[in-house]
Design an enzyme around this catalytic site. Structure first.
Site, mmCIF file in Angstrom:
data_model
loop_
_atom_site.group_PDB
_atom_site.id
_atom_site.type_symbol
_atom_site.label_atom_id
_atom_site.label_comp_id
_atom_site.label_asym_id
_atom_site.label_seq_id
_atom_site.Cartn_x
_atom_site.Cartn_y
_atom_site.Cartn_z
ATOM 1 C CB SER A 1 38.513 39.031 35.542
ATOM 2 O OG SER A 1 38.972 40.024 36.740
ATOM 3 C CE LYS B 1 40.865 43.209 36.496
ATOM 4 N NZ LYS B 1 40.500 41.402 35.621
#
Length: 180
Positions: A46, A88
């Protein structure tokens, strides 16, 4: 006999000192790892191309006790929002309005430049424009087409932020600080 007794006492004292010293060292190391800096491993895609699976990072766990996360910080999330630990990038802070239009991210009405993004950015299941509330963060992975982030999970509670990824230690050719 007296000499033998002294030798035994001296040996026992030496062993006790070593055990105490090693015990203190282990406790200090564990406290350091739990509250100051820790090593983390990237497990998914990700955050590509910024971070890839298998890379090892140093996580700063204490600086967010002194200041709040900032736009662009790469954070490690461990909370009820996901069963997995996530890595993230912070896109929205409390009070920010995050919007996604035509594959671009807008923050408070202005398009943000994100050189690190891979793939097309789509809104996901969160209704945009989205206003980040107090005690929350809006986070996204850099690999926008393959990231489970605030677009699907919703905002992340500030209390779910474990720390900030600050340094890459593996692989050696990529050794160094993490930058935007």
């Amino acid at each position: 006999m007296q000499t033998e007794k002294r030798t035994t006492k001296s040996w026992m004292k030496e062993v006790r000192e070593w055990v105490v010293s090693l015990g203190i060292a282990v406790v200090v190391a564990l406290l350091f790892q739990n509250y100051v800096y820790a090593q983390s491993e990237v497990h998914n895609v990700s955050m590509q191309n910024t971070l890839v699976a298998g890379q090892r990072l140093i996580e700063d766990k204490w600086s967010y006790r002194l200041h709040e996360p900032r736009h662009g910080d790469i954070v490690i999330i461990s909370g009820p929002e996901s069963d997995l630990r996530l890595i993230k990038r912070v896109v929205g802070l409390p009070g920010d309005v995050v919007d996604i239009q035509n594959g671009e991210v807008y923050l408070n009405g202005e398009k943000i430049e994100e050189q690190y993004v891979k793939g097309q950015t789509v809104a996901g299941s969160v209704s945009v424009p989205f206003t980040v509330k107090e005690g929350q963060l809006f986070v996204m992975g850099d690999n926008r087409e393959h990231s489970m982030d605030s677009r699907e999970l919703g905002p992340i509670a500030r209390s779910s932020i474990e720390g900030k990824a600050v340094f890459r230690i593996w692989p050696l050719p990529k050794f160094g600080t993490l930058s935007e």
